[in-house]
Design a protein around this motif. Structure first.
Motif, mmCIF file in Angstrom:
data_model
loop_
_atom_site.group_PDB
_atom_site.id
_atom_site.type_symbol
_atom_site.label_atom_id
_atom_site.label_comp_id
_atom_site.label_asym_id
_atom_site.label_seq_id
_atom_site.Cartn_x
_atom_site.Cartn_y
_atom_site.Cartn_z
ATOM 1 N N GLU A 185 -4.951 -4.275 -3.659
ATOM 2 C CA GLU A 185 -6.094 -3.649 -4.346
ATOM 3 C C GLU A 185 -5.971 -2.112 -4.364
ATOM 4 O O GLU A 185 -6.294 -1.461 -5.359
ATOM 5 N N SER A 186 -5.434 -1.544 -3.259
ATOM 6 C CA SER A 186 -5.383 -0.074 -3.178
ATOM 7 C C SER A 186 -4.476 0.551 -4.242
ATOM 8 O O SER A 186 -4.531 1.749 -4.478
ATOM 9 N N ASN A 187 -3.609 -0.256 -4.870
ATOM 10 C CA ASN A 187 -2.742 0.288 -5.921
ATOM 11 C C ASN A 187 -3.371 0.217 -7.316
ATOM 12 O O ASN A 187 -2.796 0.709 -8.282
ATOM 13 N N ARG A 188 -4.539 -0.450 -7.393
ATOM 14 C CA ARG A 188 -5.099 -0.739 -8.719
ATOM 15 C C ARG A 188 -5.308 0.524 -9.564
ATOM 16 O O ARG A 188 -4.782 0.650 -10.659
ATOM 17 N N LEU A 189 -6.053 1.473 -8.993
ATOM 18 C CA LEU A 189 -6.448 2.637 -9.796
ATOM 19 C C LEU A 189 -5.241 3.413 -10.307
ATOM 20 O O LEU A 189 -5.141 3.748 -11.481
ATOM 21 N N GLY A 242 9.384 -2.494 -3.452
ATOM 22 C CA GLY A 242 8.334 -1.794 -2.719
ATOM 23 C C GLY A 242 7.341 -2.688 -2.021
ATOM 24 O O GLY A 242 6.219 -2.271 -1.734
ATOM 25 N N LEU A 243 7.735 -3.899 -1.718
ATOM 26 C CA LEU A 243 6.792 -4.879 -1.168
ATOM 27 C C LEU A 243 6.588 -4.718 0.339
ATOM 28 O O LEU A 243 5.587 -5.160 0.883
ATOM 29 N N GLY A 244 7.560 -4.097 1.011
ATOM 30 C CA GLY A 244 7.506 -4.033 2.470
ATOM 31 C C GLY A 244 8.010 -5.343 3.054
ATOM 32 O O GLY A 244 8.236 -6.317 2.315
ATOM 33 N N VAL A 245 8.193 -5.351 4.387
ATOM 34 C CA VAL A 245 8.768 -6.556 4.999
ATOM 35 C C VAL A 245 7.800 -7.170 6.019
ATOM 36 O O VAL A 245 8.209 -7.851 6.950
ATOM 37 N N SER A 246 6.503 -6.923 5.828
ATOM 38 C CA SER A 246 5.518 -7.449 6.780
ATOM 39 C C SER A 246 5.420 -8.971 6.663
ATOM 40 O O SER A 246 5.868 -9.563 5.668
ATOM 41 N N ASP A 247 4.790 -9.581 7.662
ATOM 42 C CA ASP A 247 4.582 -11.036 7.618
ATOM 43 C C ASP A 247 3.717 -11.422 6.423
ATOM 44 O O ASP A 247 3.900 -12.484 5.820
ATOM 45 N N LYS A 248 2.786 -10.501 6.070
ATOM 46 C CA LYS A 248 1.908 -10.797 4.938
ATOM 47 C C LYS A 248 2.696 -10.792 3.624
ATOM 48 O O LYS A 248 2.484 -11.638 2.753
ATOM 49 N N ALA A 249 3.607 -9.833 3.517
ATOM 50 C CA ALA A 249 4.452 -9.791 2.305
ATOM 51 C C ALA A 249 5.275 -11.075 2.223
ATOM 52 O O ALA A 249 5.447 -11.664 1.150
ATOM 53 N N LYS A 285 0.852 -1.198 0.000
ATOM 54 C CA LYS A 285 0.000 0.000 0.000
ATOM 55 C C LYS A 285 0.888 1.249 0.000
ATOM 56 O O LYS A 285 1.893 1.301 0.725
ATOM 57 N N ASN A 286 0.589 2.208 -0.833
ATOM 58 C CA ASN A 286 1.356 3.462 -0.968
ATOM 59 C C ASN A 286 2.737 3.266 -1.584
ATOM 60 O O ASN A 286 3.584 4.146 -1.501
ATOM 61 N N MET A 287 3.018 2.114 -2.159
ATOM 62 C CA MET A 287 4.340 1.865 -2.754
ATOM 63 C C MET A 287 4.182 1.416 -4.207
ATOM 64 O O MET A 287 4.926 0.560 -4.686
ATOM 65 N N SER A 288 3.215 1.989 -4.891
ATOM 66 C CA SER A 288 2.948 1.523 -6.255
ATOM 67 C C SER A 288 4.065 1.923 -7.224
ATOM 68 O O SER A 288 4.235 1.312 -8.272
ATOM 69 N N GLY A 289 4.841 2.946 -6.868
ATOM 70 C CA GLY A 289 5.866 3.466 -7.771
ATOM 71 C C GLY A 289 6.886 2.413 -8.189
ATOM 72 O O GLY A 289 7.285 2.352 -9.358
ATOM 73 N N ALA A 290 7.272 1.566 -7.227
ATOM 74 C CA ALA A 290 8.290 0.545 -7.530
ATOM 75 C C ALA A 290 7.744 -0.433 -8.567
ATOM 76 O O ALA A 290 8.446 -0.806 -9.523
ATOM 77 N N ALA A 291 6.466 -0.826 -8.392
ATOM 78 C CA ALA A 291 5.847 -1.756 -9.350
ATOM 79 C C ALA A 291 5.759 -1.105 -10.722
ATOM 80 O O ALA A 291 6.033 -1.729 -11.754
ATOM 81 N N TYR A 292 5.387 0.177 -10.733
ATOM 82 C CA TYR A 292 5.254 0.910 -11.993
ATOM 83 C C TYR A 292 6.589 0.959 -12.741
ATOM 84 O O TYR A 292 6.657 0.650 -13.940
#
Ligand SMILES: NC(=O)C1=CN([C@@H]2O[C@H](COP(=O)(O)OP(=O)(O)OC[C@H]3O[C@@H](n4cnc5c(N)ncnc54)[C@H](OP(=O)(O)O)[C@@H]3O)[C@@H](O)[C@H]2O)[C@@H](O)CC1
Ligand SMILES: Nc1ncnc2c1ncn2[C@@H]1O[C@H](COP(=O)(O)OP(=O)(O)O)[C@@H](O)[C@H]1O
Ligand SMILES: [K+]
Length: 518
Positions: free
Chosen positions: A279-283, A326-333, A252-259
């Motif tokens: 999902e929050s990066n979709r738009l 830009g994935l972050g290092v959370s457990d979910k990632a 979330k809020n890290m769409s730039g790296a994917a782009y």
């Protein structure tokens, strides 16, 4: 492709030329000296007053011979023999004798020399024979040379720079030009050596190709003609021909790296790029890059069959997968990455947070603390063959659980540890990135300091993925990709400047690089 050599390999080439081919060392020395003078003559005039600073080895001999040639051609030139006269090599002693017969001015002590009297310095103190740190009087000589305001020409190596790794051995001469003989040295390509060389001029002093070929070297770099290695683009093709890239990136809020990664993959010729993100990066991503296919996942539902199936399907339809930017290092990632790795049977490009996640995971096992070998083995066992890891030095330090300064100081040794007993390809990103696989070492010579800006690493992942998607082998893709990335950075620097360029300018630079316009 240009072969690079360390001091041992260059000495072996010298020895082969002298002992096997039979070229007298004085002939090579004369050729070396003439090549130094012809380089100098592009920048000097008869008004200049030149001081040639010589050591007692053969590098000093080159300097003495150059001094004689300059004198013969009517230049104003003096010599400072700063090396120990009791240790003169045979050829250097011969050259000194000639200068004595010509009654040249030869200073022997630092106190006698007024550097301010000279407009040009020639640094012939040490070449590839430098074996230990420079101290005492020799260090004082170098300090004087470095405060000099005129042009400094270094003979073969800037004195004090190790030909093996570019490190400063105690102190070193900061040259404006370095005239090197035969082959480029590893220490002239890696930093800080590269910076101390100034403009590097490689000259032919008469080593026969058989002498060069007699010595194997693991080091090389690419040059413009290596762009011919780009995957051939068939006329009879469709988007499936050029491969499908999956980019698992962007919390979330890290769409730039994917782009940036996806855009670079498209601009390098991938047929289709799919981004798997939240999902929050979709738009925003759809707005920025409508050409990309989007698969969104819900990190809170990763235990459901539906989400797992979504990841499995996306992984199953891709030819190469970028994971980490830009994935972050959370457990979910981490969970997402675990699924991707579990299902993947194609090469991965493991970057940024994917590397940080692995490092954090290793840290949870007491046995793995500080155990670099165990960590690298674990990676090798868990990642598909052909996978490329692209850590910058800090990420590598975390991954290996070693101080970043140790890694930076010993990049080539680090590359050896990484590639021992593994199928993985390592891109050790730095101002001169090293691409390492098995016992080969590619040193990258393209790029510039304008690339030290956020997001340029994300761009690299897209380039590497696109090359693999188009059928390149991972090691070749890593080398060519790193080279192209640097060239695109050079285009960006030329079009903008090194201060203002940003990562997307590097992507734009790909157009000129791949279009053959550089
Ligand atoms: N071989 C050939 O055929 C050709 C070679 N060529 C040229 O020769 C160069 C290599 O010559 P090289 O091998 O004589 O070594 P070089 O760089 O002059 O240094 C050795 C001297 O430095 C000294 N020394 C070392 N470290 C030191 C320190 N820290 N502090 C103080 N002293 C130190 C060491 O002294 P010693 O240890 O003996 O006291 C010794 O006297 C090569 O770069 C190219 O320019 C060309 O002409 C082409 C043909
Ligand atoms: N001074 C420099 N000269 C040449 N290339 C550089 C320089 N600084 C950085 N780079 C290149 O830029 C990229 C930076 O990657 P990385 O540190 O991962 O950035 P980010 O994570 O912000 O995308 C690497 O490929 C690196 O080799
Ligand atoms: K030198």
């Amino acid at each position: 492709m240009k072969k690079l050599v360390n001091s041992k390999q260059m000495k072996a080439i010298d020895a082969y030329a002298i002992h096997t081919i039979g070229i007298p060392p004085l002939v090579l020395m004369e050729n070396a000296a003439y090549s130094v003078v012809s380089c100098m003559e592009k920048s000097i005039s008869k008004e200049d007053i030149i001081l040639v600073v010589c050591g007692s080895g053969n590098n000093g001999g080159d300097g003495l011979a150059a001094a004689r040639i300059l004198l013969n051609r009517g230049y104003q030139v003096d010599v400072f023999l700063a090396g120990n006269p009791a240790h003169l090599s045979e050829e250097t002693a011969t050259q000194l004798k000639i200068l004595e017969n010509l009654e040249m001015v030869i200073w022997n002590h630092l106190e006698e020399v007024n550097f301010a009297n000279y407009t040009i310095l020639v640094d012939a103190l040490f070449g590839i024979g430098l074996e230990r740190d420079i101290e005492d009087e020799q260090a004082a000589v170098i300090a004087e040379m470095n405060t000099h305001e005129g042009i400094i020409f270094a003979v073969d190596m800037p004195s004090g720079i190790s030909a093996d790794d570019g490190k400063v051995k105690g102190t070193a001469v900061r040259a404006d030009y370095t005239v090197t003989f035969g082959e480029e040295k590893v220490g002239q390509i890696l930093f800080p050596g590269s910076e101390y060389c100034g403009t590097l001029v490689v000259t032919d002093i008469g080593f026969p190709p058989s002498a060069v070929d007699s010595v194997a070297s693991e080091f090389y770099r690419y040059e413009k003609m290596d762009l011919a290695r780009l995957p051939w683009r068939r006329a009879y093709s469709n988007k499936g021909t050029f491969g499908r890239v999956l980019i698992v990136a962007g919390a979330k809020n890290m769409s730039g790296a994917a782009y940036l990664s996806a855009l670079a993959a498209y601009r390098t010729g991938a047929g289709l790029v799919e981004i798997m993100t939240v999902e929050s990066n979709r738009l925003i991503l759809q707005g920025q890059l409508p050409e990309a296919i989007l698969t969104t996942i819900n990190p809170d539902l990763l235990d459901t069959t539906e989400e797992k199936e979504k990841i499995k399907q996306a992984v199953g339809r891709s030819d190469v997968i970028v994971m980490g930017p830009g994935l972050g290092v959370s457990d979910k990632a981490k969970k997402v990455l675990d699924f991707v790795t579990l299902y993947a049977q194609v090469p991965l490009i493991v970057d940024a947070d994917a590397i940080n996640i692995a490092a954090r995971y290793f840290n949870t096992f007491p046995l793995m603390r500080g155990n670099t070998c165990l960590r690298l083995n674990e990676l090798n066992n868990s990642l598909p063959k052909g996978t490329i890891l692209t850590p910058h030095l800090l990420e590598l330090a975390r991954l290996m659980d070693q101080p970043a300064s140790d890694i930076q100081d010993n990049l080539l040794k680090t590359a050896d540890s990484c590639t021992k007993d593994t199928d993985l390809v390592y891109v050790l990103k730095d101002a001169r990135s090293v691409v390492a696989y098995e016992d080969e070492r590619y040193l990258n010579y393209s790029g510039n300091n304008g690339m030290a800006t956020a997001g340029t690493g994300d761009v690299l992942t897209g380039i590497l993925a696109a090359l693999i998607a188009q059928g390149m082998d991972s090691f070749e893709a890593a080398k060519l990709g790193v080279y192209i990335h640097g060239l695109a950075g050079d285009v960006a620097a030329a079009k903008k400047n090194r201060y203002s360029m940003i990562a997307s300018d590097v992507v734009n630079g790909l157009e000129d690089v791949l279009g053959g316009m550089i």
